[in-house]
Design an enzyme around this catalytic site. Structure first.
Site, PDB file in Angstrom:
ATOM      1  N   GLY A   1       0.833  -1.214   0.000  1.00  0.00           N
ATOM      2  CA  GLY A   1       0.000   0.000   0.000  1.00  0.00           C
ATOM      3  C   GLY A   1       0.857   1.249   0.000  1.00  0.00           C
TER       4      GLY A   1
ATOM      5  N   TRP B   1       2.310   1.626  -3.436  1.00  0.00           N
ATOM      6  CA  TRP B   1       1.282   2.090  -4.375  1.00  0.00           C
ATOM      7  C   TRP B   1       1.250   3.623  -4.419  1.00  0.00           C
ATOM      8  CZ3 TRP B   1      -2.986   5.199  -3.473  1.00  0.00           C
ATOM      9  CH2 TRP B   1      -3.902   5.300  -4.524  1.00  0.00           C
ATOM     10  N   HIS B   2       1.525   4.254  -3.271  1.00  0.00           N
ATOM     11  CA  HIS B   2       1.442   5.706  -3.222  1.00  0.00           C
ATOM     12  C   HIS B   2       2.516   6.391  -4.046  1.00  0.00           C
ATOM     13  CE1 HIS B   2      -1.418   5.101   0.053  1.00  0.00           C
ATOM     14  NE2 HIS B   2      -1.764   6.346  -0.101  1.00  0.00           N
ATOM     15  N   GLY B   3       3.620   5.728  -4.261  1.00  0.00           N
ATOM     16  CA  GLY B   3       4.641   6.377  -5.062  1.00  0.00           C
ATOM     17  C   GLY B   3       5.929   5.590  -5.111  1.00  0.00           C
TER      18      GLY B   3
ATOM     19  N   PHE C   1      -0.078  10.515  -7.097  1.00  0.00           N
ATOM     20  CA  PHE C   1      -0.130   9.070  -6.873  1.00  0.00           C
ATOM     21  C   PHE C   1      -0.864   8.358  -7.999  1.00  0.00           C
ATOM     22  CE2 PHE C   1      -0.360  10.800  -2.358  1.00  0.00           C
ATOM     23  CZ  PHE C   1       1.009  10.915  -2.304  1.00  0.00           C
TER      24      PHE C   1
END
Length: 475
Positions: free
Chosen positions: A317, A320-322, A475
């Site tokens: 997770g 996933w943000h960056g 993102f």
């Protein structure tokens, strides 16, 4: 194009709503699709082709899975679909990160770095890829039949209110709304109010706090006061920016007759990190739970694997943000705390308020936001060092550096204080006794009466600053 821009407010949105409501119901989804493609192409036309390709790919994969549901071929098509989606996301989002990390290692070892042209990240790709993956998994799990209406499916993937930064929607929740949704003056009015409230949160509050955050994080050697001010300011800015965007998306959906999932539920009054993730970015956290944590086995295969699955879910997770080590560490931070809470048997559904638990949870969340906001790991640890070094026991170290004191205004500081009052008044409204709720409700009603004047004031502010990007767009 962003919601908080003059071209959207005064050109795109009025034109879209006029055409939308003049169009017969059977053609409204086509209008949504065309408008959403125009909304996306405003940024870059060439990436619209990628967007259409991803849509058609998942539409066909959904049909192939459904035609083979009772055989092993369904699983094969699911794997092919998921791998195709993740490969697309991986190339555009993580290729630069992978090459840079590889080059750092080979350079350290004295070898020539690998030459690689930088890849441009398409806006919103993390969100629409996740929505597409959830669709084909739901078809495989028999939670929803595949749609046979390619226009409806394309309109779902491209739905412009949530296209750029969520909420992360699921087709099975909106399938019926694409064939039968109610358009009424009451629903439209609720949507308009919700949109204005989100706009105020973003432009009037988050954007006013942003200069404080930028000034603190731009300081090479922050004092203890600089670092804590930056941490508090970013904690508020991120919430009002992202929750504001989500409110605007939900409001736009209502204006079109859609009802989207709520994305925030007073996260800063949480009394554990587990509770925090039930209140923050709800559409993403529930997606990670349903399609990642449960797919890895959840808590069904023993204690060790449960902790592994919990940690890996938050690790991925964060990633996933960056494509940055800061997001990886942030994800690990939350994964470790969730594991500790589970090991300690921390109750996550208590109804009474415990100020110690709340204070500790808020501190842990805020410390996580420090590295989430920092441009690199070194900056983040410089901030942590300023916040917790031995000088913090010296009162003089809590004063702001001259550069920051001169760059921020009293109005910005006032709005930072107001933002926390709003957060806690709205959050604790559900936790206090009935007699107190009456008094709080008066404050809430008074604030609602200020919606239109503050919206007008926010539009004037937007016109002055001309551009106001959302934090979650990256993102």
């Amino acid at each position: 194009m962003v919601f908080s821009s003059n071209v959207f407010l005064f050109l795109f949105l009025p034109a879209f709503l006029t055409i939308y409501y003049l169009t017969p119901n059977r053609a409204k989804n086509l209008i949504i699709l065309l408008a959403s493609y125009a909304f996306y192409a405003w940024w870059r036309v060439d990436f619209l082709l990628l967007f259409v390709a991803v849509t058609l790919w998942n539409y066909l994969i959904g049909i192939l899975i459904f035609r083979n549901l009772d055989s092993e071929k369904a699983k094969t098509w699911l794997i092919v679909g998921v791998v195709g989606n993740l490969s697309t996301l991986g190339y555009f989002k993580y290729a630069n990160f992978g090459v840079d990390s590889f080059n750092y290692v080979v350079s350290t070892l004295g070898f020539e770095p690998f030459s690689f042209a930088s890849v441009i990240l398409p806006i919103g790709i993390s969100f629409y890829i996740f929505q597409a993956i959830s669709y084909i998994i739901d078809v495989y799990r028999k939670d929803t039949p595949p749609t046979t209406h390619v226009i409806d499916f394309a309109a779902f993937i491209a739905l412009f209110p949530q296209l750029i930064a969520g909420p992360v929607l699921r087709y099975k929740d909106l399938a019926n709304q694409f064939t039968d949704r109610i358009h009424s003056f009451e629903t439209f009015s609720k949507g308009a109010i919700r949109f204005m409230q989100g706009f105020i949160s973003k432009v009037f509050i988050a954007d006013s706090i942003a200069p404080i955050v930028d000034a603190c994080y731009a300081t090479a050697n922050p004092t203890t006061g600089d670092a804590w001010l930056g941490a508090f300011a970013y904690t508020a800015q991120l919430f009002f920016d992202f929750a504001g965007y989500s409110a605007m998306a939900i409001g736009l959906g209502l204006m079109m007759g859609f009802r989207f999932i709520e994305n925030f539920n007073n996260p800063y009054i949480s009394q554990s990190i587990t509770e925090f993730w039930r209140r923050w970015h709800i559409s993403l956290s529930s997606w990670l739970r349903d399609y990642l944590y449960i797919s890895m086995g959840g808590n069904r295969h023993g204690t060790v694997k449960t902790y592994r699955n919990l940690f890996m879910t938050m690790f991925l997770g964060g990633l996933w943000h960056g494509a940055n080590w800061t997001f990886v560490i942030w994800g690990c931070w939350h994964g470790i705390i969730l594991c500790i809470e589970r090991a300690l048997g921390v109750k996550t559904d208590i109804t009474h308020f415990n100020i110690m638990r709340w204070g500790l949870t808020f501190l842990l969340v805020m410390l996580g936001w420090v590295i989430f906001r920092a441009p690199d790991v070194a900056t983040a640890f410089g901030f942590y060092n300023a916040m917790f070094n031995y000088a913090m026991f010296n009162i003089s170290s809590w004063s702001l550096s001259d550069r920051i004191a001169e760059s921020i205004t009293s109005m910005q500081v006032t709005l930072l204080v107001v933002s926390y009052l709003v957060v806690f008044v709205m959050g604790f409204r559900a936790r206090i006794e009935r007699w107190a709720q009456k008094n709080i409700r008066f404050i809430v009603n008074f604030s609602q009466a200020l919606t239109i004047p503050l919206f007008v004031l926010s539009m004037l502010k937007l016109s002055a600053q001309s551009f106001s990007p959302f934090l979650y767009f990256q993102f």
